[in-house]
Enzyme design. Structure first.
Site, short mmCIF file in Angstrom:
data_model
loop_
_atom_site.label_atom_id
_atom_site.label_comp_id
_atom_site.label_asym_id
_atom_site.label_seq_id
_atom_site.Cartn_x
_atom_site.Cartn_y
_atom_site.Cartn_z
N ASP A 240 59.65 -12.53 -19.89
CA ASP A 240 59.93 -12.21 -21.31
C ASP A 240 61.04 -11.17 -21.54
O ASP A 240 60.91 -10.29 -22.41
CB ASP A 240 58.64 -11.75 -22.02
CG ASP A 240 57.55 -12.81 -21.98
OD1 ASP A 240 57.81 -13.93 -21.49
OD2 ASP A 240 56.43 -12.52 -22.44
N LYS B 18 56.28 -19.83 -23.07
CA LYS B 18 54.82 -19.63 -22.97
C LYS B 18 54.25 -19.15 -24.30
O LYS B 18 54.78 -18.20 -24.89
CB LYS B 18 54.49 -18.66 -21.82
CG LYS B 18 55.01 -17.24 -21.99
CD LYS B 18 54.70 -16.45 -20.75
CE LYS B 18 54.78 -14.97 -20.87
NZ LYS B 18 54.43 -14.31 -22.12
N CYS C 33 52.11 -8.93 -20.76
CA CYS C 33 52.43 -10.24 -20.19
C CYS C 33 52.68 -10.21 -18.68
O CYS C 33 52.41 -11.19 -17.99
CB CYS C 33 53.61 -10.83 -20.95
SG CYS C 33 53.15 -11.28 -22.64
C1 C5J Z 1 54.73 -9.25 -23.72
C2 C5J Z 1 53.67 -8.55 -25.78
N1 C5J Z 1 55.72 -10.00 -23.29
N2 C5J Z 1 53.54 -7.29 -25.39
N3 C5J Z 1 54.32 -9.45 -25.01
O1 C5J Z 1 54.22 -8.39 -23.04
O2 C5J Z 1 53.23 -8.91 -26.86
#
Ligand code: C5J
Length: 237
Positions: free
Chosen positions: A38, A143, A176
């Site tokens: 991400d 995802k 994540c």
């Molecule tokens: C991720 C989130 N990528 N913190 N998303 O950690 O909402």
């Protein structure tokens, strides 16, 4: 067009990161993927989802140079690269209220923000940041959840390639990234988190996650600084 070493299949070569914690981490480069979680504009740049939640995104931006160096070295070695994006369908049918209604953001998932609709696939803010943009031949996973394995088909794609080990970087460490590492471990992968290639909006959460990953004899996996990975990749075989 992006081209590069990403489509090459590396020869089998076993490497060992001696200074990994809680003990040395051994992996065959032909059976290992670098998974960047991400690294999207929505989390790292001002105006995205991270900032709407009230976070200081500059903390996350600080890991970009080290992550870029690790990615470059891994590509040069011919290793498989996986990028994930937290991304929802335009109709939000894959974003349950239990996710969308969390927190007190100024903009929720699917709302129109300065970089397009928040966390919606194909929107400008949903893109991986330019510094880490995927090359042709690299796997890019959209995802809908926190984990990279939930509703993505990633496990099957890694199995087809005989992947057994995963090196992780990305954001955020405790959400994540940690979820993906735990999912990976449940599916039989040995995972190592590159300590300086991951970040949280909350430094204490990052520190706690690194401790959790390597606690109890590596109950989730290993951690090591990316310089240790670079050192083994650059060592003559
Ligand atoms: C991720 C989130 N990528 N913190 N998303 O950690 O909402």
């Amino acid at each position: 067009m992006n081209t590069g070493p990403a489509t090459r299949q590396p020869a089998s070569r076993t490497l060992r990161i001696e200074r990994a914690l809680p003990f040395p981490y051994e992996f065959d480069i032909a059976r290992t993927a670098l998974v960047l979680i991400d690294m999207q504009r929505d989390f790292i740049e001002p105006g995205g989802f991270g900032e709407t939640l009230g976070n200081d995104v500059s903390l996350l931006e600080a890991i970009v140079p080290a992550t870029r160096r690790a990615l470059h070295a891994w590509r040069q070695a011919g290793g498989l690269v996986v990028h994930t994006r937290e991304a929802h369908l335009a109709d939000l049918s894959d974003c349950p209220p239990a996710k969308r209604n969390r927190g007190n953001p100024t903009l929720r998932i699917g709302d129109e923000g300065p970089m397009g609709r928040i966390l919606v696939a194909g929107e400008p803010g949903n893109r991986i940041i330019d510094a880490l943009a995927p090359l042709d031949g690299e796997i890019v996973i959209d995802k809908p959840g926190k984990g990279a394995f939930y509703a993505t088909g990633l496990h099957e794609r890694l199995q087809q390639r005989g992947i057994t080990h995963l090196l992780f970087g990305g954001v955020t460490t405790e959400v994540c990234v940690q979820t993906s590492m735990r999912e990976a471990n449940d599916r039989g992968y040995d995972g190592l988190l590159l300590e300086d290639c991951t970040e949280s909006y909350f430094p204490a959460f990052k520190a706690a996650t690194l401790d959790m990953v390597r606690a109890q004899g590596g109950i989730v996996g290993w951690t090591a600084p990316s310089t240790e990975l670079l050192a083994v990749l650059h060592r003559p075989s």
